[in-house]
Design a protein around this motif. Structure first.
Motif, short mmCIF file in Angstrom:
data_model
loop_
_atom_site.label_atom_id
_atom_site.label_comp_id
_atom_site.label_asym_id
_atom_site.label_seq_id
_atom_site.Cartn_x
_atom_site.Cartn_y
_atom_site.Cartn_z
N PRO A 52 2.33 3.98 -0.98
CA PRO A 52 3.73 3.58 -0.86
C PRO A 52 4.74 4.54 -1.48
CG PRO A 52 2.65 2.31 -2.57
CD PRO A 52 1.59 3.14 -1.92
N ARG B 32 6.97 -0.80 8.87
CA ARG B 32 6.59 -1.51 7.65
C ARG B 32 7.59 -2.64 7.36
NH1 ARG B 32 3.31 2.38 4.91
NH2 ARG B 32 1.71 2.83 6.48
N TYR C 38 1.99 -3.15 10.89
CA TYR C 38 2.00 -2.40 9.64
C TYR C 38 1.39 -1.01 9.81
CZ TYR C 38 1.45 -1.44 4.64
OH TYR C 38 1.52 -0.89 3.38
N LEU D 216 6.37 -5.32 -1.48
CA LEU D 216 5.56 -4.10 -1.36
C LEU D 216 5.36 -3.65 0.09
CD1 LEU D 216 2.85 -4.80 -4.08
CD2 LEU D 216 4.65 -3.07 -4.17
N LEU D 217 5.35 -4.58 1.03
CA LEU D 217 5.08 -4.20 2.42
C LEU D 217 6.05 -3.16 2.98
CD1 LEU D 217 4.05 -7.60 4.09
CD2 LEU D 217 2.60 -5.58 3.82
N ILE E 113 -1.82 -3.03 1.90
CA ILE E 113 -1.03 -2.31 0.90
C ILE E 113 -1.92 -1.36 0.10
CG2 ILE E 113 0.28 -2.60 -1.25
CD1 ILE E 113 1.34 -5.26 0.00
#
Length: 196
Positions: free
Chosen positions: A87, A32, A24, A147-148, A82
């Protein structure tokens, strides 16, 4: 080999956690999304280890210890990852704060229930997970999975990135509500633990 398969899957899930976090944060094209796929496969092991343990009567003490620990570790690590990344573009601050607050609530609930179960164990009271808690976990997993990979999707296709972000954001909000309700329900249902 068959006897140890559920525990092996749980161990694999724990090993996948540092892999997920490294992937990540170490930047390469699609890192991601790769982390999200690792997370997805880790979630699959969560389903299959429990399914196999129940179907073949392979429930063990080490499995009962490791399985919930693995679940909490992967959710906690993923949510923190996160939280410390941005993001989307503007208005990023408000969304980041909400995600952080949701993460705090989820982690505090898990800590509280873990201590509650420890007290129950000291009184020789066996507490089984209920469907409310399982639904909470499922929605949490869906939220984290959405969300990742958002940052990658934003680069490749902004619309897809927005869909994943707002979808994941909504799921995280729902997961937080379920987290609070399931925690209260679990304690009230097992209030005998607090008696005496």
């Amino acid at each position: 080999m068959k006897k140890n398969l559920p525990n092996t899957l749980t161990t694999i899930r724990i090993i996948m956690i540092p892999m997920l976090i490294v992937v990540y944060f170490v930047e390469f094209d699609g890192h991601r999304l790769t982390a999200a796929l690792i997370y997805f496969f880790a979630c699959l092991t969560d389903f299959f280890d429990g399914f196999l343990a129940r179907k073949h009567n392979l429930v063990t003490n080490i499995g009962k210890f490791l399985d919930p620990i693995a679940d909490k570790m992967i959710i906690a690590c993923s949510l923190v990852a996160i939280c410390v990344t941005q993001p989307i573009a503007e208005p990023v601050q408000a969304y980041t704060i909400v995600i952080a607050v949701c993460t705090m609530i989820i982690l505090c609930r898990e800590l509280m229930i873990s201590v509650f179960r420890t007290v129950a164990a000291s009184k020789q009271i066996n507490l089984a997970a209920d469907m409310f808690g399982k639904l909470k976990t499922l929605v949490q997993m869906m939220a984290v999975f959405a969300l990742l990979p958002v940052a990658d999707f934003i680069v490749w296709n902004e619309l897809a990135g927005q869909v994943f972000f707002y979808g994941g954001f909504g799921l995280l909000g729902l997961a937080t509500i379920l987290t609070i309700l399931s925690g209260c329900h679990y304690i009230i249902k097992n209030k005998v633990v607090l008696e005496g």
